[in-house]
Write a protein that holds these residues in place. Structure first.
Motif, PDB file in Angstrom:
ATOM      1  N   ASP A 208       0.980  -1.172   0.035  1.00  0.00           N
ATOM      2  CA  ASP A 208       0.131   0.259  -0.031  1.00  0.00           C
ATOM      3  C   ASP A 208       0.892   1.193   0.065  1.00  0.00           C
ATOM      4  OD1 ASP A 208      -2.098   1.763   0.307  1.00  0.00           O
ATOM      5  OD2 ASP A 208      -2.223   1.620   2.359  1.00  0.00           O
ATOM      6  N   ARG A 209       1.396   1.263  -1.055  1.00  0.00           N
ATOM      7  CA  ARG A 209       2.281   2.483  -1.237  1.00  0.00           C
ATOM      8  C   ARG A 209       2.011   3.720  -2.290  1.00  0.00           C
ATOM      9  NH1 ARG A 209       7.711   1.983  -1.507  1.00  0.00           N
ATOM     10  NH2 ARG A 209       8.037   3.686  -2.882  1.00  0.00           N
ATOM     11  N   PRO A 210       2.310   4.709  -2.374  1.00  0.00           N
ATOM     12  CA  PRO A 210       1.622   5.845  -3.246  1.00  0.00           C
ATOM     13  C   PRO A 210       2.272   5.264  -4.701  1.00  0.00           C
ATOM     14  CG  PRO A 210       2.795   6.875  -1.558  1.00  0.00           C
ATOM     15  CD  PRO A 210       2.775   5.388  -1.113  1.00  0.00           C
ATOM     16  N   GLU A 211       1.467   5.639  -5.683  1.00  0.00           N
ATOM     17  CA  GLU A 211       1.656   5.383  -6.987  1.00  0.00           C
ATOM     18  C   GLU A 211       3.215   6.007  -7.609  1.00  0.00           C
ATOM     19  OE1 GLU A 211      -0.175   3.429  -9.080  1.00  0.00           O
ATOM     20  OE2 GLU A 211      -1.547   3.001  -7.396  1.00  0.00           O
ATOM     21  N   THR A 212       3.853   5.347  -8.578  1.00  0.00           N
ATOM     22  CA  THR A 212       4.937   5.800  -9.266  1.00  0.00           C
ATOM     23  C   THR A 212       4.910   6.841  -9.995  1.00  0.00           C
ATOM     24  OG1 THR A 212       4.615   4.165 -10.910  1.00  0.00           O
ATOM     25  CG2 THR A 212       5.952   3.186  -8.917  1.00  0.00           C
ATOM     26  N   SER A 213       3.788   7.235 -10.124  1.00  0.00           N
ATOM     27  CA  SER A 213       3.475   8.519 -11.077  1.00  0.00           C
ATOM     28  C   SER A 213       3.894   9.916 -10.230  1.00  0.00           C
ATOM     29  CB  SER A 213       2.085   8.661 -11.681  1.00  0.00           C
ATOM     30  OG  SER A 213       1.031   8.538 -10.789  1.00  0.00           O
TER      31      SER A 213
END
Length: 280
Positions: A208-213
């Motif tokens: 549950d990690r922020p998106e790579t964008s």
């Protein structure tokens, strides 16, 4: 016919005069006309502004407690909030402000794990939501395992042996996938009844990690405590950092290509065992 000597002299001077520019304006050396080699531009460095997210959460998981609260602050503002029994909502709507602060409007993604944002909601919501969202904390020494559901998603937060939650590495999420096939018209004389409940794929928890964008995210450590009376606390400071992809973990299992193959030895025909003769 002989040319006068004086005419020959002037003719020679004229010839030299027109031949010198011809030689001087001839082709130049390639080294003189070659343009200087252009250096490749240096990679752009991302400038990360100095921003932080400070969290201080106190949650009584067993009883309705006036001390249950949620405080967070950034470099400019501080919000101290709790559940208001009169309005049935948070007193100062701090989680709404938190969402606006950590939600990137360009990519429309959170800069913190979704599970962290949802965890903060419990401190400013009615205690009934702890049961509705099946909020649980399992404790092993200082190590905590927090699980709950929210709007159909399942969340799991696991601290280390010292009770430290690492952001975003300690967060996992499970989003159910609806894989129900499109229903076709059932013949009138068919005795089979279509299953009304949609089929769900067997899903697994993922990071549950922020998106790579996202170019920047909040990272850091949060200290947890959990008492025998059911008091849970969460405290620490997160800093805005460059969003770097996590390093690939080495696979403990050996790939198939590295498993040595055993050589099969074929026995020559003379050494092949014979079947025993049947006695008459």
């Amino acid at each position: 016919m002989k040319f006068p000597q004086k005419s020959l002299f002037f003719f020679s001077i004229f010839f030299l005069f027109i031949s010198i520019p011809a030689f001087s304006f001839g082709k130049k050396d390639k080294s003189e006309t070659a343009e200087p080699a252009q250096e490749s531009p240096a990679p752009e460095t991302l400038e990360v502004k100095k921003e932080q997210l400070k969290i201080n959460l106190f949650l009584d998981t067993a009883h309705q407690n006036e001390k249950t609260r949620f405080t967070w602050q950034n470099t400019a503002l501080t919000y101290k909030d709790y559940f208001d029994t009169v309005s049935g909502a948070s007193k100062v709507h701090s989680t709404k402000n938190l969402r606006e602060f950590v939600f990137d409007k360009t990519t429309k993604n959170f800069q913190i794990p979704k599970g962290l944002y949802c965890l903060c909601l419990f401190a400013v919501a009615s205690p009934d939501y702890l049961a509705k969202d099946t909020f649980k904390i399992a404790q092993d020494g200082l190590k905590l395992l927090i699980t709950f559901t929210h709007r159909g998603n399942e969340y799991k937060i696991e601290s280390d042996e010292s009770g430290i939650i690492h952001v975003p590495e300690s967060f996992s999420i499970l989003i159910p996938e609806n894989t129900a096939p499109k229903t076709e018209e059932t013949p009138a004389d068919s005795t089979e009844q279509a299953d009304a409940s949609p089929a769900h794929a067997i899903s697994e928890f993922k990071e549950d990690r922020p998106e790579t964008s996202l170019k920047t995210i909040f990272t850091g450590k949060l200290k947890t405590t959990y008492s025998a009376e059911g008091i849970f606390t969460l405290k620490g400071t997160l800093k805005l950092t460059e969003n770097k992809e996590p390093e690939a973990q080495p696979n403990e299992e050996s790939p198939a290509s590295e498993i040595p193959e055993t050589d099969t030895v074929e026995m020559p025909p003379s050494e092949t065992p014979m079947e025993p003769e049947k006695t008459k």
